[in-house]
Design a protein around this motif. Sequence first.
Motif, short mmCIF file in Angstrom:
data_model
loop_
_atom_site.label_atom_id
_atom_site.label_comp_id
_atom_site.label_asym_id
_atom_site.label_seq_id
_atom_site.Cartn_x
_atom_site.Cartn_y
_atom_site.Cartn_z
N THR A 44 0.85 -1.18 0.00
CA THR A 44 0.00 0.00 0.00
C THR A 44 0.88 1.24 0.00
OG1 THR A 44 -1.71 -1.17 1.22
CG2 THR A 44 -1.83 1.23 1.23
N PHE A 45 0.56 2.18 -0.89
CA PHE A 45 1.36 3.39 -1.04
C PHE A 45 0.49 4.63 -0.91
CE2 PHE A 45 3.64 0.16 -3.52
CZ PHE A 45 4.87 0.22 -2.90
N ASP A 46 1.14 5.74 -0.58
CA ASP A 46 0.51 7.05 -0.51
C ASP A 46 0.45 7.61 -1.93
OD1 ASP A 46 -0.18 9.73 -0.14
OD2 ASP A 46 0.99 9.89 1.70
N ALA A 47 -0.75 8.00 -2.37
CA ALA A 47 -0.92 8.50 -3.74
C ALA A 47 -0.26 9.85 -3.96
CB ALA A 47 -2.41 8.57 -4.08
N ASP A 48 0.06 10.56 -2.90
CA ASP A 48 0.66 11.88 -3.04
C ASP A 48 2.18 11.84 -3.19
OD1 ASP A 48 -1.80 13.11 -2.91
OD2 ASP A 48 -1.72 13.36 -0.73
N GLU A 49 2.77 10.66 -3.11
CA GLU A 49 4.21 10.52 -3.26
C GLU A 49 4.51 9.55 -4.40
OE1 GLU A 49 6.19 9.48 0.40
OE2 GLU A 49 4.71 10.59 1.56
N GLY A 50 5.66 9.73 -5.03
CA GLY A 50 6.07 8.83 -6.09
C GLY A 50 6.41 7.45 -5.54
N VAL A 51 6.23 6.43 -6.37
CA VAL A 51 6.53 5.06 -5.96
C VAL A 51 7.75 4.54 -6.71
CG1 VAL A 51 5.67 2.69 -5.86
CG2 VAL A 51 4.13 4.60 -5.38
N CYS A 52 7.64 4.49 -8.03
CA CYS A 52 8.74 3.96 -8.83
C CYS A 52 8.59 4.41 -10.27
CB CYS A 52 8.79 2.44 -8.74
SG CYS A 52 7.28 1.62 -9.28
N LYS A 53 9.67 4.25 -11.01
CA LYS A 53 9.65 4.54 -12.44
C LYS A 53 9.58 3.21 -13.17
CE LYS A 53 11.95 7.14 -16.01
NZ LYS A 53 12.89 8.20 -16.31
N LEU A 54 8.78 3.16 -14.25
CA LEU A 54 8.58 1.92 -15.00
C LEU A 54 9.03 2.07 -16.44
CD1 LEU A 54 4.90 1.19 -13.87
CD2 LEU A 54 6.99 0.26 -12.87
N ASP A 55 9.43 0.95 -17.04
CA ASP A 55 9.66 0.96 -18.48
C ASP A 55 8.33 0.69 -19.17
OD1 ASP A 55 9.19 -1.79 -18.39
OD2 ASP A 55 11.26 -2.35 -18.79
N LYS A 56 8.32 0.58 -20.49
CA LYS A 56 7.05 0.43 -21.22
C LYS A 56 6.35 -0.91 -20.96
CE LYS A 56 9.06 -1.34 -25.48
NZ LYS A 56 9.22 -1.12 -26.91
N ASN A 57 7.07 -1.89 -20.42
CA ASN A 57 6.48 -3.19 -20.12
C ASN A 57 6.15 -3.37 -18.64
OD1 ASN A 57 6.62 -4.24 -22.82
ND2 ASN A 57 8.84 -4.37 -22.52
N ASN A 58 6.14 -2.25 -17.90
CA ASN A 58 5.78 -2.24 -16.48
C ASN A 58 6.83 -2.83 -15.55
OD1 ASN A 58 3.47 -0.81 -16.71
ND2 ASN A 58 2.11 -2.43 -16.03
N PHE A 59 8.07 -2.88 -15.96
CA PHE A 59 9.13 -3.33 -15.07
C PHE A 59 9.70 -2.12 -14.33
CE2 PHE A 59 9.04 -6.92 -17.97
CZ PHE A 59 9.17 -7.98 -17.09
N VAL A 60 9.96 -2.29 -13.06
CA VAL A 60 10.51 -1.22 -12.24
C VAL A 60 11.95 -0.95 -12.64
CG1 VAL A 60 11.10 -0.52 -9.88
CG2 VAL A 60 9.01 -1.85 -10.30
N THR A 61 12.25 0.32 -12.98
CA THR A 61 13.61 0.70 -13.36
C THR A 61 14.25 1.63 -12.33
OG1 THR A 61 12.79 2.54 -14.70
CG2 THR A 61 13.15 0.42 -15.82
#
Length: 121
Positions: A44-61
């Motif tokens: 569960t994450f806070d919507a007001d803060e960033g979580v992660c950056k993704l590539d076009k296939n939804n992998f966390v970069t």
Amino acid sequence: RIVTIVWLEACLTAPLIFIFFPCCAVCGFCSSGTGRIDSEHTYTFDADEGVCKLDKNNFVTRLYPQAKEAGVKIGWRVIRMGDASVSTKQETIDQLRRIHAMHRYFDITFDPSAERVEGKA
């Protein structure tokens, strides 16, 4: 003779231990208690803060602080946001906009076992 008796008892009781106490209880290999490696992790994450950056296939970069603190790893794939399955970065962005408009906190489910194919990112 005592060594033989102890060895025989160990051979006869060891299978019973694993029947009544699956590998999860013995070694902590998975958290679900099913004897299989968990293939999904939901946080569960806070919507007001960033979580992660993704590539076009939804992998966390790239990880942002709240994802790092939760234990998310680079290379995991986002497969669900809230209650909707997502498979592309655009689906993830669209779902994030819906969630952000309605909720302060939301769930993201990651699949750490997804294979990232180089050159397709």
